[in-house]
Design a protein around this motif. Structure first.
Motif, PDB file in Angstrom:
ATOM      1  N   ILE A  30      -6.588   1.015  -0.689  1.00  0.00           N
ATOM      2  CA  ILE A  30      -7.643   0.566   0.227  1.00  0.00           C
ATOM      3  C   ILE A  30      -8.783   1.566   0.249  1.00  0.00           C
ATOM      4  CG2 ILE A  30      -6.135  -0.800   1.713  1.00  0.00           C
ATOM      5  CD1 ILE A  30      -6.309   1.553   3.751  1.00  0.00           C
ATOM      6  N   GLU A  31      -9.942   1.041   0.539  1.00  0.00           N
ATOM      7  CA  GLU A  31     -11.125   1.844   0.839  1.00  0.00           C
ATOM      8  C   GLU A  31     -11.611   1.353   2.196  1.00  0.00           C
ATOM      9  OE1 GLU A  31     -15.765   2.149  -0.519  1.00  0.00           O
ATOM     10  OE2 GLU A  31     -14.303   1.554  -2.033  1.00  0.00           O
ATOM     11  N   VAL A  32     -11.742   2.258   3.155  1.00  0.00           N
ATOM     12  CA  VAL A  32     -12.136   1.892   4.519  1.00  0.00           C
ATOM     13  C   VAL A  32     -13.504   2.485   4.815  1.00  0.00           C
ATOM     14  CG1 VAL A  32     -11.532   2.064   6.969  1.00  0.00           C
ATOM     15  CG2 VAL A  32      -9.713   1.890   5.253  1.00  0.00           C
ATOM     16  N   ASN A  33     -14.393   1.634   5.317  1.00  0.00           N
ATOM     17  CA  ASN A  33     -15.730   2.080   5.708  1.00  0.00           C
ATOM     18  C   ASN A  33     -16.071   1.500   7.071  1.00  0.00           C
ATOM     19  OD1 ASN A  33     -16.934   3.460   3.230  1.00  0.00           O
ATOM     20  ND2 ASN A  33     -16.082   1.577   2.401  1.00  0.00           N
ATOM     21  N   LYS A  34     -16.598   2.343   7.937  1.00  0.00           N
ATOM     22  CA  LYS A  34     -17.076   1.853   9.231  1.00  0.00           C
ATOM     23  C   LYS A  34     -18.314   0.998   8.975  1.00  0.00           C
ATOM     24  CE  LYS A  34     -18.144   3.160  13.893  1.00  0.00           C
ATOM     25  NZ  LYS A  34     -18.318   4.200  14.862  1.00  0.00           N
ATOM     26  N   ILE A  42       0.847  -1.197   0.000  1.00  0.00           N
ATOM     27  CA  ILE A  42       0.000   0.000   0.000  1.00  0.00           C
ATOM     28  C   ILE A  42       0.882   1.247   0.000  1.00  0.00           C
ATOM     29  CG2 ILE A  42      -1.704   1.306   1.334  1.00  0.00           C
ATOM     30  CD1 ILE A  42      -2.786  -1.531   2.209  1.00  0.00           C
ATOM     31  N   LYS A  43       1.912   1.219   0.820  1.00  0.00           N
ATOM     32  CA  LYS A  43       2.840   2.349   0.907  1.00  0.00           C
ATOM     33  C   LYS A  43       3.477   2.650  -0.452  1.00  0.00           C
ATOM     34  CE  LYS A  43       5.467   2.686   4.582  1.00  0.00           C
ATOM     35  NZ  LYS A  43       6.540   2.455   5.575  1.00  0.00           N
ATOM     36  N   ASN A  44       3.737   1.611  -1.237  1.00  0.00           N
ATOM     37  CA  ASN A  44       4.372   1.768  -2.544  1.00  0.00           C
ATOM     38  C   ASN A  44       3.376   1.741  -3.701  1.00  0.00           C
ATOM     39  OD1 ASN A  44       7.427   1.849  -2.050  1.00  0.00           O
ATOM     40  ND2 ASN A  44       6.686   0.240  -0.682  1.00  0.00           N
ATOM     41  N   GLU A  45       2.098   1.887  -3.374  1.00  0.00           N
ATOM     42  CA  GLU A  45       0.997   2.065  -4.329  1.00  0.00           C
ATOM     43  C   GLU A  45       0.761   0.892  -5.275  1.00  0.00           C
ATOM     44  OE1 GLU A  45       1.787   5.857  -6.122  1.00  0.00           O
ATOM     45  OE2 GLU A  45       1.290   6.926  -4.277  1.00  0.00           O
ATOM     46  N   TYR A  46       1.091  -0.319  -4.819  1.00  0.00           N
ATOM     47  CA  TYR A  46       0.710  -1.512  -5.576  1.00  0.00           C
ATOM     48  C   TYR A  46      -0.717  -1.923  -5.234  1.00  0.00           C
ATOM     49  CZ  TYR A  46       5.407  -2.215  -7.309  1.00  0.00           C
ATOM     50  OH  TYR A  46       6.597  -2.054  -7.968  1.00  0.00           O
TER      51      TYR A  46
END
Length: 124
Positions: free
Chosen positions: A111-115, A104-108
Motif C-alpha cells: 500500500i501507499e497511503v497519502n493524506k 498485505i501482512k504476507n506481502e502479496y
C-alpha cells in the motif's frame, strides 16, 4: 493525471449515490487515499497460498467497509491494484489498519497511503 480523474469521478459517484451533504460524517482533514498494488512475482509463485490469504483479504476489506473506515474504492481500469478512500485519525493509523490485512501482512499486496485534503469544490 488519470488517477486524479478516476478519483474525482469515484468521489462524485459516491456522493451522489449516498446523498452526502456538508453535514456528512466525513471529516475533511481525515481523508486518505490508499493505493493498493499487487506483488505480481509472489502472486504467480504461490497461487495456493494467495487464494488462502485472498479470502481473508476480502473479509478484512468488507469489515473496514462495514466499520465505515473505507468510504469507497475499487480497481483502477487498465492498472493492477486499486484505490480506496478511507477515514482515520492519522496516516499511521491507516497503515496499521491495513497492515492487519492478510494479503498485505504476507506481502502479496503493498500500500501507499497519502493524506488527501480537499481544497477545491464541495461535498454538496
Amino acid at each position: 493525471m488519470v488517477y486524479l480523474s478516476i478519483l474525482f469521478y469515484l468521489l462524485e459517484r459516491f456522493l451522489i449515490l449516498n446523498n452526502y451533504k456538508k453535514s456528512s460524517n466525513i471529516k475533511m482533514s481525515n481523508l486518505f487515499i490508499v493505493r493498493i498494488t499487487p506483488n505480481q512475482e509472489k502472486m504467480q509463485a504461490n497461487k495456493e497460498e494467495k487464494l488462502k490469504f485472498g479470502k481473508g483479504h476480502h473479509d478484512y476489506i468488507d469489515k473496514l467497509v462495514e466499520n465505515e473506515v473505507i468510504k469507497f474504492g475499487g480497481p483502477i481500469e487498465g492498472k493492477l491494484g486499486g484505490m480506496l478512500i478511507v477515514t482515520a485519525e492519522t496516516k499511521e493509523k491507516v497503515e496499521d489498519l491495513f497492515g492487519e490485512d492478510p494479503m498485505i501482512k504476507n506481502e502479496y499486496l503493498s500500500i501507499e497511503v497519502n493524506k488527501w485534503t480537499i481544497k477545491h469544490g464541495k461535498l454538496d
